[in-house]
Design an enzyme around this catalytic site. Structure first.
Site, PDB file in Angstrom:
ATOM      1  CE  LYS A  68     -45.033 -85.012  -3.825  1.00  0.00           C
ATOM      2  NZ  LYS A  68     -44.758 -86.377  -3.332  1.00  0.00           N
ATOM      3  CG  ASP A 105     -45.433 -87.991   0.244  1.00  0.00           C
ATOM      4  OD1 ASP A 105     -46.562 -88.484   0.078  1.00  0.00           O
ATOM      5  OD2 ASP A 105     -44.910 -87.207  -0.575  1.00  0.00           O
TER       6      ASP A 105
END
Length: 275
Positions: A68, A105
């Site tokens: 990420k 997210d």
């Protein structure tokens, strides 16, 4: 015949990922017969080579750990949301060839909470201090009016969480993990730790509780989530988060205005039940 479009989730380890189940369910429900979604085992060292070899048939990537942050130098642009936590979980390949990164997210967390009618809280607690905890703080920045207490295992982690709080505009206070049961007095508790970490806390859940957001989805329910439900508290689970962030990914990658949330959730539930 329409042009084949490809997407995938990449990370390491990746075999456990439910993302292919969710995205393929969306494609099926939307009639996107020329779309495919796979998973690839890719570590940080292999990421530049993997991304560099993708051709024009690729629409997007989902990123999981440990990629990420590693993906960011390979992108042409990232959203403010992704920049706020230095984490990208979604890459969209634009028609002009540019690579755009986002973080679904954070809005996924907010959508999962909103689905349980949790839109504003006066305070909150976070269990843990990893990458998911920083995303939780970014989400809490938008719905929490007061302080957020983070329960952590070391002073280094405590300092890290306070730093994220300053950056995100959240009043973060820190406490020792040994006192984590005190978190349960908060109206919203977000558990961001690995499987098994909170099991010992299940027996400390009080009779009156608010909302628990436990980001795990396998095994489910966790001991903590089960105890919370028994006390009549609201529980938001990792599958809720996974589905809501995947909905946003599908919309960004395909350009459809509304991804099929119910079909994606049902597919995820079936896959987990079969494990």
């Amino acid at each position: 015949m329409n042009e084949q479009r490809r997407a995938a989730v990449v990370g390491s380890p990746i075999a456990h990922s439910l993302s292919p189940v969710l995205h393929r369910a969306a494609y099926a429900a939307l009639g996107l017969d020329d779309w495919s979604y796979e998973r690839f085992e890719v570590d940080e060292a292999g990421l530049p080579g993997f991304v560099g070899e993708l051709d024009r048939s690729w629409a997007g990537l989902s990123l999981t750990m440990p990629l990420k942050r590693a993906i960011i130098p390979l992108l042409d642009e990232i959203s403010d949301t992704a920049a706020s936590v230095e984490a990208v979980n979604t890459v969209v390949f634009r028609e002009d060839g540019r690579r755009a990164g986002d973080n679904t997210d954070i809005p996924g967390m907010l959508a999962a909470l909103r689905e349980r009618d949790v839109e504003k809280v006066e305070s909150a607690a976070v269990l843990g201090a990893g990458a998911t905890a920083s995303s939780a703080l970014a989400a809490l920045a938008r719905i929490c009016a007061g302080p957020v207490t983070a329960y952590v295992r070391s002073e280094a982690r405590a300092e890290e969480m306070r730093g994220w709080g300053e950056r995100l505009g959240v009043d973060v206070r820190t406490a020792a993990w040994d006192d984590a049961a005190e978190a349960f007095a908060a109206p919203l508790v977000v558990a961001t730790t690995p499987a098994g970490t909170t099991n010992a806390l299940a027996s400390a859940v009080p009779d009156t509780v608010g909302t628990l957001f436990d980001v795990l989805y396998d095994p489910w329910p966790t001991a903590l989530a089960a105890a919370w439900s028994e006390r009549g508290g609201k529980v938001v689970g990792g599958l809720d988060l996974l589905v809501h962030q995947a909905v946003l990914q599908v919309e960004q990658m395909t350009g459809v205005p509304k991804a099929p949330l119910a079909a994606m959730r049902a597919a995820g539930e079936r896959a987990l039940a079969a494990r």
